[in-house]
Design a protein around this motif. Structure first.
Motif, PDB file in Angstrom:
ATOM      1  N   GLY A  35       5.205 -69.220 -15.559  1.00 14.53           N
ATOM      2  CA  GLY A  35       4.474 -68.082 -14.666  1.00 14.53           C
ATOM      3  C   GLY A  35       4.987 -68.342 -13.286  1.00 14.53           C
ATOM      4  N   ALA A  36       5.613 -69.276 -12.688  1.00 13.13           N
ATOM      5  CA  ALA A  36       6.310 -69.331 -11.438  1.00 13.13           C
ATOM      6  C   ALA A  36       7.489 -68.604 -11.481  1.00 13.13           C
ATOM      7  N   ARG A  37       8.195 -68.627 -12.530  1.00 11.60           N
ATOM      8  CA  ARG A  37       9.545 -67.850 -12.638  1.00 11.60           C
ATOM      9  C   ARG A  37       9.451 -66.592 -12.586  1.00 11.60           C
ATOM     10  N   ILE A  38       8.253 -66.179 -13.472  1.00  5.92           N
ATOM     11  CA  ILE A  38       8.107 -64.510 -13.428  1.00  5.92           C
ATOM     12  C   ILE A  38       7.697 -64.139 -11.952  1.00  5.92           C
ATOM     13  N   LEU A  39       6.770 -64.822 -11.247  1.00 12.43           N
ATOM     14  CA  LEU A  39       6.382 -64.684  -9.826  1.00 12.43           C
ATOM     15  C   LEU A  39       7.811 -64.530  -8.888  1.00 12.43           C
ATOM     16  N   VAL A  40       8.504 -65.585  -9.084  1.00 18.03           N
ATOM     17  CA  VAL A  40       9.719 -65.449  -8.032  1.00 18.03           C
ATOM     18  C   VAL A  40      10.571 -64.403  -8.526  1.00 18.03           C
ATOM     19  N   GLY A  41      11.030 -64.343  -9.724  1.00 16.70           N
ATOM     20  CA  GLY A  41      11.728 -63.032  -9.970  1.00 16.70           C
ATOM     21  C   GLY A  41      11.228 -61.696  -9.534  1.00 16.70           C
ATOM     22  N   ALA A  42       9.703 -61.731  -9.573  1.00 16.16           N
ATOM     23  CA  ALA A  42       9.268 -60.327  -8.958  1.00 16.16           C
ATOM     24  C   ALA A  42       9.368 -60.382  -7.796  1.00 16.16           C
ATOM     25  N   ALA A  43       9.178 -61.112  -6.991  1.00 14.52           N
ATOM     26  CA  ALA A  43       9.203 -61.523  -5.450  1.00 14.52           C
ATOM     27  C   ALA A  43      10.645 -61.303  -5.012  1.00 14.52           C
ATOM     28  N   VAL A  44      11.713 -61.506  -5.696  1.00 10.34           N
ATOM     29  CA  VAL A  44      13.090 -60.964  -5.498  1.00 10.34           C
ATOM     30  C   VAL A  44      13.325 -59.538  -5.618  1.00 10.34           C
ATOM     31  N   VAL A  45      12.862 -59.081  -6.634  1.00 11.07           N
ATOM     32  CA  VAL A  45      12.896 -57.634  -7.109  1.00 11.07           C
ATOM     33  C   VAL A  45      12.039 -56.880  -5.806  1.00 11.07           C
TER      34      VAL A  45
ATOM     35  N   ALA B 279      16.321 -60.773 -13.044  1.00 12.10           N
ATOM     36  CA  ALA B 279      15.920 -60.486 -14.286  1.00 12.10           C
ATOM     37  C   ALA B 279      15.886 -61.454 -15.424  1.00 12.10           C
ATOM     38  N   LEU B 280      16.933 -62.223 -15.477  1.00 11.23           N
ATOM     39  CA  LEU B 280      17.104 -63.473 -16.138  1.00 11.23           C
ATOM     40  C   LEU B 280      15.929 -64.493 -16.030  1.00 11.23           C
ATOM     41  N   LEU B 281      15.433 -64.625 -14.787  1.00 13.12           N
ATOM     42  CA  LEU B 281      14.445 -65.480 -14.419  1.00 13.12           C
ATOM     43  C   LEU B 281      13.267 -65.196 -15.048  1.00 13.12           C
ATOM     44  N   ILE B 282      12.789 -63.873 -14.966  1.00 14.00           N
ATOM     45  CA  ILE B 282      11.561 -63.231 -15.363  1.00 14.00           C
ATOM     46  C   ILE B 282      11.766 -63.229 -17.198  1.00 14.00           C
ATOM     47  N   ALA B 283      12.756 -63.062 -17.626  1.00 18.82           N
ATOM     48  CA  ALA B 283      12.761 -62.956 -18.991  1.00 18.82           C
ATOM     49  C   ALA B 283      12.694 -64.657 -19.538  1.00 18.82           C
ATOM     50  N   ALA B 284      13.180 -65.564 -18.778  1.00 15.72           N
ATOM     51  CA  ALA B 284      12.870 -66.987 -19.286  1.00 15.72           C
ATOM     52  C   ALA B 284      11.246 -67.311 -19.105  1.00 15.72           C
ATOM     53  N   GLY B 285      10.589 -66.732 -17.989  1.00 13.55           N
ATOM     54  CA  GLY B 285       9.323 -66.838 -17.988  1.00 13.55           C
ATOM     55  C   GLY B 285       8.468 -66.267 -18.921  1.00 13.55           C
ATOM     56  N   CYS B 286       8.837 -64.967 -19.328  1.00 12.73           N
ATOM     57  CA  CYS B 286       8.077 -64.323 -20.458  1.00 12.73           C
ATOM     58  C   CYS B 286       8.140 -64.992 -21.771  1.00 12.73           C
ATOM     59  N   ILE B 287       9.316 -65.504 -21.984  1.00  9.97           N
ATOM     60  CA  ILE B 287       9.674 -66.306 -23.266  1.00  9.97           C
ATOM     61  C   ILE B 287       8.758 -67.636 -23.119  1.00  9.97           C
ATOM     62  N   GLY B 288       8.684 -68.269 -21.893  1.00 10.47           N
ATOM     63  CA  GLY B 288       7.735 -69.512 -21.663  1.00 10.47           C
ATOM     64  C   GLY B 288       6.376 -69.061 -22.259  1.00 10.47           C
ATOM     65  N   MET B 289       5.848 -67.956 -21.448  1.00 13.95           N
ATOM     66  CA  MET B 289       4.747 -67.620 -21.453  1.00 13.95           C
ATOM     67  C   MET B 289       4.095 -67.502 -22.922  1.00 13.95           C
ATOM     68  N   ARG B 290       5.210 -66.911 -23.909  1.00 11.10           N
ATOM     69  CA  ARG B 290       5.024 -66.795 -25.456  1.00 11.10           C
ATOM     70  C   ARG B 290       5.143 -67.793 -26.234  1.00 11.10           C
ATOM     71  N   ARG B 291       5.725 -69.167 -25.361  1.00 14.06           N
ATOM     72  CA  ARG B 291       6.022 -70.174 -26.301  1.00 14.06           C
ATOM     73  C   ARG B 291       6.810 -70.085 -27.237  1.00 14.06           C
ATOM     74  N   SER B 292       8.115 -69.351 -27.106  1.00 13.15           N
ATOM     75  CA  SER B 292       8.918 -69.162 -28.354  1.00 13.15           C
ATOM     76  C   SER B 292      10.113 -69.682 -27.746  1.00 13.15           C
ATOM     77  N   SER B 293      10.971 -69.883 -28.545  1.00 16.26           N
ATOM     78  CA  SER B 293      12.386 -70.644 -28.288  1.00 16.26           C
ATOM     79  C   SER B 293      13.348 -69.283 -27.594  1.00 16.26           C
ATOM     80  N   ALA B 294      14.089 -69.748 -26.562  1.00  9.75           N
ATOM     81  CA  ALA B 294      14.723 -68.874 -26.009  1.00  9.75           C
ATOM     82  C   ALA B 294      16.125 -68.440 -26.704  1.00  9.75           C
ATOM     83  N   PRO B 295      16.414 -67.583 -26.860  1.00 11.79           N
ATOM     84  CA  PRO B 295      17.711 -66.922 -27.436  1.00 11.79           C
ATOM     85  C   PRO B 295      18.970 -67.682 -27.054  1.00 11.79           C
ATOM     86  N   ARG B 296      19.758 -67.708 -27.703  1.00  8.02           N
ATOM     87  CA  ARG B 296      21.130 -68.635 -27.248  1.00  8.02           C
ATOM     88  C   ARG B 296      21.772 -68.115 -25.999  1.00  8.02           C
ATOM     89  N   TRP B 297      21.890 -66.733 -25.986  1.00  4.88           N
ATOM     90  CA  TRP B 297      22.550 -66.385 -24.714  1.00  4.88           C
ATOM     91  C   TRP B 297      21.767 -66.692 -23.514  1.00  4.88           C
TER      92      TRP B 297
END
Length: 221
Positions: free
Chosen positions: A21-31, A63-81
């Protein structure tokens, strides 16, 4: 028996919900900060605004930070890239922070709080996140080259624009400085970027015991 790569993949999905959640908030704040900076600059062509390495890299990093946050919220594994993308973004943001704060401090026309956010606070938070939150595997040294294509493409576009329509985002890239000076400056920037990337790749092997990870329980607990 679980393979090493499988273990790393599982470990790379272990960030707590609070961190996601913090990653999503920080990414959104930067946007939001970038939108305000664009409006305060008087609008104009977005191509020029994002011609600045700080603005473009901040947008991509957010954008990458928000993507990492969304993946974390879903409790799924991050893609290799994603870890490679985050590592590249961090390496570039460290260059942004060092160049602005140590080489050309106080330059630019943005409001002080915008400059502080993009050139100090955001890079520091990305670095803290990278070191303390262990939801990424150690990045293989053979992949260090991935830090180069993005800045090389940016540099090529900027130099082409400087040679055609005369617009460059930074004075050290002005075409009237001459080909030799531009080549030396470009080479120095790329060497610094590789050094920054090597630091980020090395830090991906650091396993600090994060206070956040100790105190925030996972959903399974």
């Amino acid at each position: 028996m679980t393979s090493r790569s499988e273990s790393e993949r599982v470990a790379a999905s272990a960030a707590p919900i609070a961190v996601a959640g913090a990653r999503i908030l920080v990414g959104a704040a930067v946007v939001v900060t970038l939108i305000v900076a664009y409006v305060q600059a008087g609008g104009g062509p977005a191509f020029d605004f994002f011609g600045y390495f700080t603005n473009l890299t901040s947008a991509l990093s957010a954008a990458l930070l928000i993507a990492a946050g969304c993946i974390g919220m879903r409790r799924s594994s991050a893609p290799r890239w994603l870890p490679l993308g985050r590592g590249t973004a961090l390496a570039c943001m460290l260059i942004v922070a060092v160049v602005y704060n140590a080489v050309v401090p106080g330059t630019g026309s943005a409001a002080p709080w915008i400059s502080a956010t993009l050139h100090a606070a955001f890079p520091a938070l990305l670095l803290l996140d990278w070191v303390c939150i262990h939801d990424r595997p150690p990045l293989p040294w053979r992949s260090l080259w991935v830090v180069l294509p993005y800045p090389l493409l940016w540099l090529a576009v900027v130099l082409l624009r400087g040679a055609t329509d005369g617009w460059v985002p930074y004075g050290f890239l002005l075409p009237e400085r001459g080909a030799a000076a531009l080549l030396a400056t470009s080479g120095a920037l790329l060497v610094a970027l590789l050094a920054s990337g090597a630091l980020v790749w090395a830090l991906s092997r650091v396993r600090l015991r994060s206070a956040i990870l100790r105190r925030v329980p996972s959903p399974a607990q």
